[in-house]
Write an enzyme that holds these catalytic residues in place. Structure first.
Site, short mmCIF file in Angstrom:
data_model
loop_
_atom_site.label_atom_id
_atom_site.label_comp_id
_atom_site.label_asym_id
_atom_site.label_seq_id
_atom_site.Cartn_x
_atom_site.Cartn_y
_atom_site.Cartn_z
N HIS A 125 0.82 -1.22 0.00
CA HIS A 125 0.00 0.00 0.00
C HIS A 125 0.85 1.27 0.00
O HIS A 125 0.33 2.37 -0.21
CB HIS A 125 -0.93 0.05 1.23
CG HIS A 125 -1.96 -1.03 1.25
ND1 HIS A 125 -2.85 -1.23 0.22
CD2 HIS A 125 -2.23 -1.99 2.18
CE1 HIS A 125 -3.64 -2.26 0.52
NE2 HIS A 125 -3.29 -2.74 1.70
N ASP A 162 -2.78 -10.74 -2.20
CA ASP A 162 -3.31 -10.23 -0.93
C ASP A 162 -4.80 -9.89 -1.13
O ASP A 162 -5.21 -9.54 -2.22
CB ASP A 162 -2.53 -8.96 -0.55
CG ASP A 162 -2.80 -8.49 0.87
OD1 ASP A 162 -1.99 -8.78 1.77
OD2 ASP A 162 -3.84 -7.81 1.08
N HIS A 164 -6.34 -7.38 -0.18
CA HIS A 164 -6.45 -5.95 -0.49
C HIS A 164 -5.70 -5.63 -1.78
O HIS A 164 -4.66 -6.22 -2.04
CB HIS A 164 -5.86 -5.12 0.65
CG HIS A 164 -6.47 -5.40 1.99
ND1 HIS A 164 -5.86 -6.22 2.91
CD2 HIS A 164 -7.63 -5.00 2.54
CE1 HIS A 164 -6.64 -6.31 4.00
NE2 HIS A 164 -7.72 -5.58 3.80
N ASP A 246 -4.33 -12.83 3.66
CA ASP A 246 -5.56 -12.39 4.31
C ASP A 246 -6.81 -12.68 3.48
O ASP A 246 -7.92 -12.30 3.86
CB ASP A 246 -5.48 -10.89 4.69
CG ASP A 246 -4.81 -10.05 3.63
OD1 ASP A 246 -4.55 -10.55 2.52
OD2 ASP A 246 -4.53 -8.86 3.92
ZN LIG Z 1 -3.99 -7.19 2.92
#
Ligand SMILES: [Zn+2]
Length: 309
Positions: A125, A162, A164, A246
Site C-alpha cells: 500500500h 493479498d 487488499h 488475508d
Molecule cells: Zn492485505
C-alpha cells in the site's frame, strides 16, 4: 531446487500498539510452521539492511528523511489511522526492504531458484511519498527496480494475491511498461482501487477483482483465465509475488474464503510460468495475513510449493 528463507529479528520488535492486527506474532506463527521436517532443507538467512540506493529507486530522499524524523523515541507515532511507528520500526523497514533486495540478488545470480521473505512491515500500500495501510516503503517495488538496475532484468512481473488491492505498487508502475502488475483482491473493499478498467499507461496492469465470499475456485479461475495468459505474453525475466494471506477463510479482515491448498495451487501455477519464461526465478514477499493459524498454514503451503515439494 534451492529455496531461501529470509527473516530478521527486527520484524519481531516493530509493533503498532495493543490489538493491532499487523503484529509480531504473525512472524512467530510462520516460524512455528516452518519448523516442520518438510522445511529442513530451506536455507535460512538473515535479511540484511537495504542499501539506501535500493530504496531511493522508489522513494525520494525527503520521504525517507521524514520517516526517520517521525520515529518516536518512546511509545508510538501514528502516521495515519492504522500505520504506526514505534522506536524499532525503522530497523524493521530497512531489513524488510533489504531481505527483498538480497532475495532478488541470490535468485538473479542463480545461487537459488526461489526465495520467500518473511519480514514485516509489509509494503504494497506504500506509495512513492506516503505510508498507508500498515506499509511504509514498497518492498516489492524496491525489489523489482533492483532486479532491473542491478541485474539487467528488462521485464519484471509482480503478482499480488493479498485480499487488499496493492494500490501503492500499481501507482508506482502505472506509467512503466517494463513492470507488469497483476492482482487478485476483494472488491469493493479497502483501499477502493483495483477495478478491471485500471490497466496503466502501457496496458501492463491486470486487475482481477473478486466479490466478497469468493472461494478458491474463483481465485484459480481468475489466475488461469485472466492473469496467467497476460503473464506468459509479457515474458518476464523474474516473477515477484506480493504474498498476502488475508484472503484465507479464517482471516478477520478479509471477506474471501481461500484455504492453504489454494495458495499452494496458485504458487505452483506461477512457478510453471516462471519455469517456461524465466528459468524458474520466483521471489515472494510477505504482505498481509492476520489470522495466525490461517497465516501459518498458508505460508507453509506456499513455501512448500516454492521448494517444488
Ligand atoms: Zn492485505
Amino acid at each position: 531446487m534451492k529455496t531461501l528463507l529470509f527473516t530478521h529479528a527486527s520484524g519481531l520488535e516493530h509493533e503498532m500498539g495493543p490489538g493491532h492486527p499487523e503484529r509480531p506474532d504473525r512472524l512467530r506463527a510462520i516460524e512455528r510452521e516452518l519448523e516442520a521436517e518438510t522445511f529442513q532443507y530451506l536455507t535460512r538467512l538473515d535479511a540484511p539492511r537495504a542499501a539506501a540506493t535500493a530504496l531511493l529507486r522508489v522513494h525520494p530522499e525527503s520521504y525517507l528523511a521524514a520517516l526517520e524524523e517521525a520515529q518516536p523515541r518512546e511509545a508510538y507515532a501514528a502516521l495515519d489511522s492504522d500505520t504506526v511507528m514505534c522506536p524499532k520500526t525503522l530497523e524493521a523497514i530497512w531489513r524488510a526492504a533489504g531481505g527483498a533486495v538480497a532475495a532478488v540478488d541470490e535468485v538473479m545470480r542463480g545461487e537459488a531458484d526461489t526465495a520467500f521473505v518473511a519480514t514485516r512491515p509489509p509494503g504494497h500500500h506504500a506509495g512513492v511519498r506516503n505510508p498507508m495501510g500498515f506499509c511504509f516503503v514498497n518492498n516489492v517495488a524496491i525489489a523489482a527496480r533492483h532486479a532491473q538496475a542491478a541485474h539487467g532484468a528488462e521485464r519484471v512481473a509482480i503478482v499480488d494475491f493479498d485480499v487488499h488491492h496493492g494500490n501503492g505498487t500499481q501507482d508506482i508502475f502505472w506509467a512503466d511498461g517494463s513492470v507488469m502488475f497483476c492482482s487478485t483482491h476483494q472488491a469493493p473493499f479497502y483501499p477502493g482501487t483495483g477495478g478491471p478498467n485500471e490497466t496503466g499507461e502501457h496496458d501492463t496492469i491486470v486487475n482481477a477483482p473478486l466479490r466478497a465470499g469468493a472461494a478458491g475456485d474463483a481465485f484459480q479461475e481468475a489466475l488461469v483465465d485472466r492473469i496467467l495468459p497476460r503473464l506468459r505474453d509479457f515474458g518476464p525475466d523474474l516473477i515477484l509475488i506480493s504474498a498476502g494471506f488475508d484472503a484465507h477463510e479464517r482471516d478477520p479482515l478479509g471477506g474471501l474464503r481461500f484455504n492453504a491448498q489454494d495458495f499452494s495451487e496458485a504458487t505452483k501455477r506461477l512457478m510453471d510460468v516462471a519455469d517456461r519464461k524465466c528459468g524458474g526465478r520466483v521471489v515472494s514477499l510477505l504482505e498481509g495475513g492476520y489470522d495466525l493459524e490461517g497465516l501459518g498454514t498458508s505460508v507453509a503451503a506456499h513455501v512448500k510449493a516454492l521448494m517444488g515439494a
